[in-house]
Motif scaffolding. Structure first.
Motif, mmCIF file in Angstrom:
data_model
loop_
_atom_site.group_PDB
_atom_site.id
_atom_site.type_symbol
_atom_site.label_atom_id
_atom_site.label_comp_id
_atom_site.label_asym_id
_atom_site.label_seq_id
_atom_site.Cartn_x
_atom_site.Cartn_y
_atom_site.Cartn_z
ATOM 1 N N ASN A 10 0.881 -1.155 0.000
ATOM 2 C CA ASN A 10 0.000 0.000 0.000
ATOM 3 C C ASN A 10 0.917 1.203 0.000
ATOM 4 O O ASN A 10 1.989 1.174 0.619
ATOM 5 N N GLY B 265 -3.451 9.269 1.318
ATOM 6 C CA GLY B 265 -4.133 8.123 0.719
ATOM 7 C C GLY B 265 -4.802 7.225 1.729
ATOM 8 O O GLY B 265 -5.146 6.089 1.423
ATOM 9 N N GLU C 237 -7.762 5.203 0.900
ATOM 10 C CA GLU C 237 -7.575 4.021 0.061
ATOM 11 C C GLU C 237 -7.105 2.812 0.862
ATOM 12 O O GLU C 237 -7.572 1.696 0.658
ATOM 13 N N HIS C 238 -6.162 3.022 1.786
ATOM 14 C CA HIS C 238 -5.558 1.885 2.499
ATOM 15 C C HIS C 238 -5.885 1.836 3.988
ATOM 16 O O HIS C 238 -5.598 0.845 4.640
#
Length: 186
Positions: free
Chosen positions: A60, A99, A102-103
């Motif tokens: 990731n 991010g 997203e992760h």
């Protein structure tokens, strides 16, 4: 630079007069990712990889641009169809954690994580001799090269690699569904 050892040795007409000041080690040989993927596809088609140990690698990242960094590194090592080792760690990216949507990894979570060089030192001995498997091998290779470059580490070569995204022509969830891979296993 990739291919320099090959070019130097391929131009020699004989071994007479060639003096190596040190042994050639795998870390001295750098192979373009496209070349590795070409041979992996060929070996896959010929069934050569059937008995090879595999390492499924995943990361990731803070984003998908040049200066983004890895925030999680995971590997599953498989011999003869049996999982023999697993490794999963958050990685301190030495920059802001972005991010998270997203992760799911936040700056607080990554603050106590090992650095990439520490995480890589822990996992890399287990990768020796394994065929790398990733769903998106090219982006994974790029991410790893960025980390090695940012930390002035010698990247070596990941060797042969198989991209399950190229093989299945599907996104990860669709590929798992199509091939009966339980989603909790990824």
């Amino acid at each position: 630079s990739n291919g320099q050892l090959y070019v130097a040795l391929s131009r020699a007409r004989s071994l007479e007069g060639i003096v190596l000041r040190q042994p050639i080690r795998p870390k001295h040989v750098s192979v373009e990712d496209d070349v590795s993927r070409f041979f992996a596809r060929r070996h896959l088609d010929e069934g050569v990889l059937a008995n090879q140990p595999l390492v499924v690698l995943a990361t990731n990242v803070t984003g998908h641009k040049k200066n983004d960094r890895i925030v999680e590194l995971a590997a599953v090592i498989i011999h003869d169809g049996v999982v023999v080792d697993e490794f999963d760690t958050m990685v301190h990216p030495d920059r802001d954690v972005t991010g998270s949507w997203e992760h799911g990894i936040t700056a607080t979570m990554a603050s106590m994580a090992p650095s990439f060089s520490e995480a890589w030192a822990a996992i890399s001995p287990s990768l020796e001799g394994c065929v790398v498997v990733a769903h998106g091998l090219a982006p994974l290779s790029r991410q790893l090269r960025q980390e090695f470059k940012a930390l002035n580490m010698l990247p070596g070569s990941l060797g042969l690699g198989v991209c399950t995204k190229e093989q299945t022509k599907s996104e990860l969830l669709e590929a798992c569904n199509n091939y009966g891979v339980p989603l909790e296993a990824i």
